[in-house]
Design an enzyme around this catalytic site. Structure first.
Site, PDB file in Angstrom:
ATOM      1  N   LYS A   1      30.354 -35.462 -74.624  1.00 56.20           N
ATOM      2  CA  LYS A   1      30.371 -35.316 -73.156  1.00 56.20           C
ATOM      3  C   LYS A   1      31.762 -35.634 -72.604  1.00 56.20           C
ATOM      4  O   LYS A   1      32.268 -34.927 -71.750  1.00 56.20           O
ATOM      5  CB  LYS A   1      29.345 -36.268 -72.498  1.00 56.20           C
ATOM      6  CG  LYS A   1      27.910 -35.981 -72.873  1.00 56.20           C
ATOM      7  CD  LYS A   1      26.946 -36.878 -72.100  1.00 56.20           C
ATOM      8  CE  LYS A   1      26.983 -38.338 -72.507  1.00 56.20           C
ATOM      9  NZ  LYS A   1      26.397 -38.636 -73.816  1.00 56.20           N
TER      10      LYS A   1
ATOM     11  N   ARG B   1      33.997 -42.804 -85.011  1.00 53.16           N
ATOM     12  CA  ARG B   1      34.808 -42.728 -83.778  1.00 53.16           C
ATOM     13  C   ARG B   1      35.665 -43.991 -83.638  1.00 53.16           C
ATOM     14  O   ARG B   1      35.202 -45.104 -83.855  1.00 53.16           O
ATOM     15  CB  ARG B   1      33.897 -42.589 -82.570  1.00 53.16           C
ATOM     16  CG  ARG B   1      34.654 -42.603 -81.237  1.00 53.16           C
ATOM     17  CD  ARG B   1      33.844 -42.035 -80.128  1.00 53.16           C
ATOM     18  NE  ARG B   1      32.650 -42.806 -79.829  1.00 53.16           N
ATOM     19  CZ  ARG B   1      31.780 -42.481 -78.877  1.00 53.16           C
ATOM     20  NH1 ARG B   1      31.980 -41.402 -78.149  1.00 53.16           N
ATOM     21  NH2 ARG B   1      30.720 -43.218 -78.652  1.00 53.16           N
TER      22      ARG B   1
ATOM     23  N   ARG C   1      34.467 -49.230 -80.997  1.00 54.06           N
ATOM     24  CA  ARG C   1      33.679 -49.839 -79.928  1.00 54.06           C
ATOM     25  C   ARG C   1      32.538 -50.638 -80.550  1.00 54.06           C
ATOM     26  O   ARG C   1      31.936 -50.192 -81.519  1.00 54.06           O
ATOM     27  CB  ARG C   1      33.099 -48.732 -79.031  1.00 54.06           C
ATOM     28  CG  ARG C   1      34.009 -48.357 -77.888  1.00 54.06           C
ATOM     29  CD  ARG C   1      33.580 -47.099 -77.177  1.00 54.06           C
ATOM     30  NE  ARG C   1      32.157 -46.983 -76.875  1.00 54.06           N
ATOM     31  CZ  ARG C   1      31.624 -45.965 -76.191  1.00 54.06           C
ATOM     32  NH1 ARG C   1      32.402 -45.010 -75.732  1.00 54.06           N
ATOM     33  NH2 ARG C   1      30.337 -45.913 -75.958  1.00 54.06           N
TER      34      ARG C   1
ATOM     35  N   ARG D   1      20.969 -47.224 -79.678  1.00 54.87           N
ATOM     36  CA  ARG D   1      21.355 -46.291 -78.602  1.00 54.87           C
ATOM     37  C   ARG D   1      20.677 -44.948 -78.798  1.00 54.87           C
ATOM     38  O   ARG D   1      20.241 -44.316 -77.838  1.00 54.87           O
ATOM     39  CB  ARG D   1      22.879 -46.107 -78.575  1.00 54.87           C
ATOM     40  CG  ARG D   1      23.615 -47.341 -78.101  1.00 54.87           C
ATOM     41  CD  ARG D   1      25.094 -47.203 -78.328  1.00 54.87           C
ATOM     42  NE  ARG D   1      25.719 -46.239 -77.451  1.00 54.87           N
ATOM     43  CZ  ARG D   1      26.864 -45.616 -77.723  1.00 54.87           C
ATOM     44  NH1 ARG D   1      27.483 -45.820 -78.857  1.00 54.87           N
ATOM     45  NH2 ARG D   1      27.388 -44.784 -76.854  1.00 54.87           N
TER      46      ARG D   1
HETATM   47  P1  AMP Z   1      28.579 -44.518 -72.876  1.00 53.34           P
HETATM   48  O1  AMP Z   1      30.041 -44.739 -72.960  1.00 53.34           O
HETATM   49  O2  AMP Z   1      28.196 -43.466 -71.877  1.00 53.34           O
HETATM   50  O3  AMP Z   1      27.942 -44.260 -74.230  1.00 53.34           O
HETATM   51  O4  AMP Z   1      27.930 -45.871 -72.313  1.00 53.34           O
HETATM   52  C1  AMP Z   1      28.060 -47.081 -73.012  1.00 53.34           C
HETATM   53  C2  AMP Z   1      26.961 -48.026 -72.588  1.00 53.34           C
HETATM   54  O5  AMP Z   1      27.060 -48.313 -71.173  1.00 53.34           O
HETATM   55  C3  AMP Z   1      25.552 -47.518 -72.785  1.00 53.34           C
HETATM   56  O6  AMP Z   1      25.067 -47.696 -74.113  1.00 53.34           O
HETATM   57  C4  AMP Z   1      24.777 -48.374 -71.769  1.00 53.34           C
HETATM   58  O7  AMP Z   1      24.590 -49.693 -72.269  1.00 53.34           O
HETATM   59  C5  AMP Z   1      25.758 -48.467 -70.599  1.00 53.34           C
HETATM   60  N1  AMP Z   1      25.555 -47.332 -69.667  1.00 53.34           N
HETATM   61  C6  AMP Z   1      26.382 -46.286 -69.429  1.00 53.34           C
HETATM   62  N2  AMP Z   1      25.850 -45.443 -68.540  1.00 53.34           N
HETATM   63  C7  AMP Z   1      24.655 -45.952 -68.202  1.00 53.34           C
HETATM   64  C8  AMP Z   1      23.593 -45.529 -67.349  1.00 53.34           C
HETATM   65  N3  AMP Z   1      23.663 -44.375 -66.658  1.00 53.34           N
HETATM   66  N4  AMP Z   1      22.500 -46.322 -67.252  1.00 53.34           N
HETATM   67  C9  AMP Z   1      22.398 -47.482 -67.910  1.00 53.34           C
HETATM   68  N5  AMP Z   1      23.343 -47.936 -68.758  1.00 53.34           N
HETATM   69  C10 AMP Z   1      24.463 -47.186 -68.907  1.00 53.34           C
END
Ligand code: AMP
Length: 212
Positions: free
Chosen positions: A13, A122, A152, A163
Site C-alpha cells: 500500500k 522488509r 520494524r 497482524r
Molecule cells: P501499518 O504501518 O499500517 O502496518 O500500521 C502499523 C500498526 O499501527 C498496526 O499494526 C496497528 O497496530 C496500528 N495501526 C495503523 N493503522 C491503524 C488503524 N487504522 N486502526 C488501528 N490501528 C492501526
C-alpha cells in the site's frame, strides 16, 4: 479524489501511495506512519500506541478516527488524499463514511504466504523512511541517506502472525462493506510496485474522468 488503499500488511500500500502522490498530487495519509511519529515523539497517543503496535494489536477506533479526521481537514487534502492503513475495522469504516465520501477503494490482493515473506524481509531506514526488501537486494544501510537499516518491531515473525490474523478477521467484512457501497476495485499484487501500479493508475484515471 479520495482514495483508500486496502490490503494485508506488506501488500505494498505504501509503495502504491507514493506512486499515486507523484502522478495525482494528493497526499498519502498512512495511519501507521502517523502513529510511529507519535511514538518517536513520545506523545500521549504514542505512549498508548507503542505497546499495542509492538504486540500486533490495533489502536482503539476512537483514537485513530480522531487522527484521520484532523489530518484530512488540513489544506493539502482539499483536492483529495490517499488513506493507507485506514479504515481497518467496520467501526472505522462507518465513522469515516459519516465524515467524508470516498471515491474508490483499491483492494491489493496478495497471498498470505507472500505477505509473511515480504514482512519478514522488509527493512526500513529510520531516518528517511525508505523501505527496502533484503529478499530482492541485500542491504544494511540506506542508499539515500546512509543510515543503518532496521527491522520494524512489528515485522518480526510472531508479530507478523498476529497482524495477519487480525487482518484476516477484518478483511471479509470490510470488503463486503466497500462492495455494498459500490466503491471497491481489486488489483492483483505483482512482483514489483511499478507493475502493480499499471492497474492502479488505470482505475484512478477512470475514477478521475468520471468525477469531471
Ligand atoms: P501499518 O504501518 O499500517 O502496518 O500500521 C502499523 C500498526 O499501527 C498496526 O499494526 C496497528 O497496530 C496500528 N495501526 C495503523 N493503522 C491503524 C488503524 N487504522 N486502526 C488501528 N490501528 C492501526
Amino acid at each position: 479524489m479520495k482514495v483508500i488503499l486496502f490490503g494485508a500488511p506488506g501488500c505494498g500500500k505504501g509503495s502504491q501511495a507514493k506512486l499515486i502522490t507523484k502522478d495525482f498530487g494528493i497526499p498519502q495519509i498512512s495511519t501507521g506512519d502517523i502513529l510511529r511519529e507519535h511514538i518517536a515523539n513520545q506523545t500521549e497517543i504514542g505512549k498508548v500506541a507503542e505497546s499495542l503496535i509492538n504486540n500486533g494489536q490495533l489502536v482503539p477506533d476512537e483514537m485513530i478516527v480522531e487522527i484521520v479526521k484532523e489530518r484530512i481537514s488540513k489544506s493539502d487534502c482539499k483536492n483529495g488524499f490517499i488513506l493507507d492503513g485506514f479504515p481497518r475495522t467496520i467501526g472505522q469504516a462507518e465513522q469515516l463514511s459519516s465524515i467524508t465520501k470516498i471515491d474508490v477503494v483499491i483492494f491489493i490482493d496478495i497471498s498470505i504466504n507472500e505477505v509473511e515473506r515480504r514482512a519478514l524481509t522488509r527493512r526500513i531506514c529510520p531516518d528517511c523512511g525508505k523501505i527496502f526488501s533484503i529478499m530482492e537486494k541485500y542491504a544494511e544501510v540506506c542508499d539515500e541517506c546512509g543510515a543503518k537499516l532496521i527491522q520494524r518491531e512489528d515485522d518480526k515473525r510472531e508479530v507478523v502472525r498476529k497482524r495477519v490474523d487480525q487482518y484476516l478477521a477484518q478483511c471479509e467484512p470490510l470488503l463486503k462493506f466497500f462492495k455494498k457501497r459500490k466503491v471497491l476495485k481489486t488489483v492483483l499484487s505483482k512482483n514489483s510496485p511499478e507493475e502493480t501500479y499499471v492497474d492502479v493508475k488505470q482505475i484512478l484515471l477512470q475514477v478521475h474522468a468520471k468525477r469531471k
